[in-house]
Design a protein around this motif. Structure first.
Motif, PDB file in Angstrom:
ATOM      1  N   VAL A 193       0.849  -1.204   0.000  1.00  0.00           N
ATOM      2  CA  VAL A 193       0.000   0.000   0.000  1.00  0.00           C
ATOM      3  C   VAL A 193       0.884   1.254   0.000  1.00  0.00           C
ATOM      4  CG1 VAL A 193      -1.620   1.354   1.401  1.00  0.00           C
ATOM      5  CG2 VAL A 193      -2.004  -1.082   1.064  1.00  0.00           C
ATOM      6  N   GLY A 194       1.942   1.222   0.791  1.00  0.00           N
ATOM      7  CA  GLY A 194       2.873   2.361   0.841  1.00  0.00           C
ATOM      8  C   GLY A 194       3.479   2.628  -0.528  1.00  0.00           C
ATOM      9  N   ALA A 237     -10.635  -6.263   2.585  1.00  0.00           N
ATOM     10  CA  ALA A 237     -10.398  -4.844   2.238  1.00  0.00           C
ATOM     11  C   ALA A 237     -11.682  -4.135   1.837  1.00  0.00           C
ATOM     12  CB  ALA A 237      -9.394  -4.768   1.095  1.00  0.00           C
ATOM     13  N   ASN A 238     -11.785  -2.883   2.235  1.00  0.00           N
ATOM     14  CA  ASN A 238     -12.882  -2.027   1.772  1.00  0.00           C
ATOM     15  C   ASN A 238     -12.300  -1.128   0.669  1.00  0.00           C
ATOM     16  OD1 ASN A 238     -14.954  -0.264   1.369  1.00  0.00           O
ATOM     17  ND2 ASN A 238     -15.334   0.167   3.541  1.00  0.00           N
ATOM     18  N   ARG A 287      -5.943   1.440   6.668  1.00  0.00           N
ATOM     19  CA  ARG A 287      -7.040   0.973   7.529  1.00  0.00           C
ATOM     20  C   ARG A 287      -8.140   0.341   6.682  1.00  0.00           C
ATOM     21  NH1 ARG A 287      -8.678   6.007  10.930  1.00  0.00           N
ATOM     22  NH2 ARG A 287     -10.247   4.627  11.816  1.00  0.00           N
ATOM     23  N   ALA A 288      -8.408   0.944   5.524  1.00  0.00           N
ATOM     24  CA  ALA A 288      -9.465   0.413   4.654  1.00  0.00           C
ATOM     25  C   ALA A 288      -9.037  -0.918   4.024  1.00  0.00           C
ATOM     26  CB  ALA A 288      -9.790   1.433   3.565  1.00  0.00           C
ATOM     27  N   VAL A 289      -7.798  -1.009   3.585  1.00  0.00           N
ATOM     28  CA  VAL A 289      -7.349  -2.217   2.871  1.00  0.00           C
ATOM     29  C   VAL A 289      -7.013  -3.349   3.847  1.00  0.00           C
ATOM     30  CG1 VAL A 289      -5.538  -3.144   1.369  1.00  0.00           C
ATOM     31  CG2 VAL A 289      -6.561  -0.926   0.863  1.00  0.00           C
ATOM     32  N   LEU A 290      -6.330  -3.013   4.929  1.00  0.00           N
ATOM     33  CA  LEU A 290      -5.885  -4.067   5.854  1.00  0.00           C
ATOM     34  C   LEU A 290      -6.979  -4.497   6.833  1.00  0.00           C
ATOM     35  CD1 LEU A 290      -3.053  -3.076   4.811  1.00  0.00           C
ATOM     36  CD2 LEU A 290      -2.188  -3.695   7.042  1.00  0.00           C
ATOM     37  N   THR A 296     -14.656   1.344   7.472  1.00  0.00           N
ATOM     38  CA  THR A 296     -15.747   1.932   6.680  1.00  0.00           C
ATOM     39  C   THR A 296     -15.509   3.426   6.486  1.00  0.00           C
ATOM     40  OG1 THR A 296     -17.002   2.440   8.646  1.00  0.00           O
ATOM     41  CG2 THR A 296     -17.403   0.290   7.627  1.00  0.00           C
ATOM     42  N   VAL A 297     -16.288   4.016   5.569  1.00  0.00           N
ATOM     43  CA  VAL A 297     -16.168   5.463   5.320  1.00  0.00           C
ATOM     44  C   VAL A 297     -16.436   6.238   6.607  1.00  0.00           C
ATOM     45  CG1 VAL A 297     -17.148   7.414   4.035  1.00  0.00           C
ATOM     46  CG2 VAL A 297     -16.757   5.237   2.885  1.00  0.00           C
TER      47      VAL A 297
END
Lengths: 284, 318
Positions: free
Chosen positions: A79-80, A154-155, A234-237, A241-242
């Motif tokens: 992600v980084g 993941a979101n 936070r969303a991927v790992l 939520t939004v």
């Protein structure tokens, strides 16, 4: 006013008859930058392929560092690498737009076109976002295939939203950096790398902010990349939520609200200075 | 009287490094010899020549290079009056020439009219619009062809023209029709439109630059040495086209040039510039009558007005 009316140019004489005016004309002109940059990329296709290959290998190499610590660290590093790639493209495309025009010697003809400077900057920014998305998608595809990543938790929708919102603040930063090549034809483009380097250092691209020396940590608060990285992770790992990301999304929105007008104001001031000092003249 | 362009008492100064070395840095005669020997107009090149000589005496190129760098750092700043109180009025429909050697302020003046440079003082009005206060309105009325045909070299002429036309809000359909028409009139082969700019000759590039300017139908066309460096045939093509533009469009043209014949052939009136100042304005015929003597040429006019021989001026520039 009477004098102006008397001296008006002949109807249809100024600009070709089919020229569009108003916001539609500005939109058409803004799209011109996207179209031009796409054509340039097509002409430099070999460079593009080589650069993309490097980006993929670079992302893989960084992700491989985390293999020993488990899949979550691999994803963290991936992600980084992806985000940094995306934000760097936006920042550098906007920041070096002036430099590119200088190299080609076209800056004067672009700057004397009857478009608002905002159109130039937004057209360049639109290109930067599109180009950044395509490049990042290619790297993401390659990395996902290589590591067979599990993204079931993941979101991705929330991650994409964070990405879109943070793009605006990076455009603002790019606008400020674009001033450097405008003011200093020789050193300006290099100086943009300093800004990029500082952002890389302080934003927690490959490590948590806590890893930074205490005296450096406050700087990370003023980098929009800090919040982008934190929220996308936070969303991927963790599938945030939004709603859970809302405070940082608000911060990123505020950054954009401040950075874009500020970037435009700085650019306009620098352009006026360049016009006074004759700095637009062809160079290099 | 309706003027397309009014330039009223315009001044523009630049602060630049002096071309004269500071006292004590270099013996004056060494500098003179070096500059003469290298034939360098560029002070850095001239200084380089002198530096190398000094370095040879002191036993190496390194100290010489240091000397040059020190010289460049310490060269005093001086004020250069690029445009010094210029006043001109160009009538609508006129081809107005500005004649003068390199560095006389022609291009600076054109840049000011083009809204690419802000004057220190004075007023520039294009069809009544102030170039400083209303640059956007002025930009809608003008276009410029500069001595360097500046393009995205990897792109084709067509792609460059599309880009330029888009900036002026033209639709792709309108671009296609206009480009075809202008290219034909300029004698630019259709297939050349799809060749990358870097593979076009200088003459062809300049024709594309003119096509780019005309695509937007400017009412004031600024031609800054459009034929400099062109082969005779391309030069004739461009000159014919300039005449045609004036004949068929309601366009006013401001043309700067080195070429006396070109100015005489194309221009209704001519301003002679020297060292940032306009020293005479009139029709070529009247200038010759007044300053050229019997059977005089514009070169004679220049000699009479400036005390400088035109051929010599051009030779120094080359």
């Amino acid at each position: 006013m009477k004098r102006d009316a008397a001296l008006s140019p002949p109807p249809g004489g100024a600009l070709a008859p089919a020229a569009r005016r108003g916001w539609l004309g500005e939109l058409c002109s803004g799209w011109g930058f996207v179209e031009r940059n796409f054509r340039l990329i097509r002409r430099y296709a070999a460079w593009e392929v080589a650069e993309q290959f490097y980006n993929v290998v670079n992302a893989l190499t960084i992700a491989l560092i985390g293999v020993a610590q488990g899949p979550e660290v691999v994803l963290y590093l991936t992600v980084g690498a992806l985000l940094w790639g995306f934000l760097s493209v936006i920042f550098m495309e906007v920041a070096t737009s002036v430099q590119w025009e200088r190299w080609e010697g076209t800056i004067e003809s672009t700057f004397m076109a009857p478009i608002h400077r905002l159109t130039f900057l937004l057209g360049t920014s639109a290109w930067a976002v599109l180009y950044g998305l395509v490049r990042t998608s290619v790297v993401l595809g390659a990395v996902a295939l290589f590591f067979r990543m599990d993204l079931s938790r993941a979101n991705l929708g929330a991650a994409l939203l964070v990405l879109v919102v943070s793009s605006f603040s990076f455009i603002g930063l790019g606008l400020i950096a674009a001033v450097l090549p405008l003011l200093s034809p020789e050193k300006g483009a290099q100086a943009t790398h300093i800004i990029q380097g500082v952002l890389l250092l302080i934003s927690g691209v490959y490590y948590e902010i806590d890893a930074l020396p205490a005296w450096l940590q406050p700087l990370s608060w003023i980098s929009p990349a800090t919040y982008t990285l934190r929220d996308v992770r936070r969303a991927v790992l963790h599938g945030a939520t939004v709603g859970q990301l809302a405070p940082d999304l608000l911060r990123l929105g505020l950054f954009a609200l401040v950075m874009i007008p500020l970037g435009y104001a700085v650019f306009a001031t620098a352009e006026r200075y360049a016009l006074r000092k004759g700095l637009l003249k062809r160079n290099g | 009287m309706e003027y397309a362009l009014e330039v009223i008492d315009v001044h523009k100064r630049f602060i630049e490094r002096s071309e004269v070395p500071p006292a004590g840095m270099m013996p004056p005669e060494a500098g003179a010899v070096a500059a003469g020997a290298t034939g360098a107009a560029d002070p850095a090149v001239a200084a380089g020549g002198a530096g190398v000589r000094a370095g040879a005496r002191s036993g190496g190129a390194e100290p010489a290079a240091r000397g040059v760098r020190r010289w460049l750092r310490r060269a005093p700043l001086e004020e250069v009056r690029a445009v010094d109180g210029v006043t001109l009025r160009v009538r609508r429909g006129e081809i107005f020439g500005i004649l003068g050697p390199n560095g006389c302020g022609k291009s600076t003046l054109v840049r000011i009219v083009s809204t690419l440079l802000l004057p220190d003082a004075g007023t520039v009005r294009v069809f009544g619009h102030d170039a400083v206060r209303e640059p956007h309105a002025v930009r809608r009325l003008i276009n410029r062809v500069s001595v360097e045909a500046a393009f995205f070299k990897k792109l084709s002429s067509w792609e460059n023209l599309c880009y330029a036309a888009r900036l002026y809000g033209l639709s792709p359909r309108a671009i296609r029709a206009e480009v075809a028409r202008i290219a034909e009139r300029l004698g630019l082969p259709w297939e050349k439109l799809f060749t990358s700019m870097e593979h076009l000759s200088r003459g062809q590039q300049q024709k594309v630059a003119i096509a780019r300017a005309l695509l937007t139908s400017p009412v004031l066309l600024l031609l800054d040495e459009p034929t400099t460096g062109l082969d005779p045939r391309s030069k004739r093509d461009v000159q014919r086209f300039v005449e045609e533009v004036r004949r068929e469009h309601d366009a006013t043209i401001l043309l700067t040039s080195h070429d006396m014949d070109e100015v005489e052939r194309l221009c209704d009136r001519v301003a002679v510039m020297n060292e940032g100042r306009v020293i005479a304005v009139d029709t070529p015929q009247k200038l010759k009558q007044r300053y050229g003597g019997p059977g005089g040429t514009l070169e004679d006019v220049f000699l009479r007005l400036t005390g400088r021989d035109w051929e010599e001026v051009l030779a120094n520039e080359a």
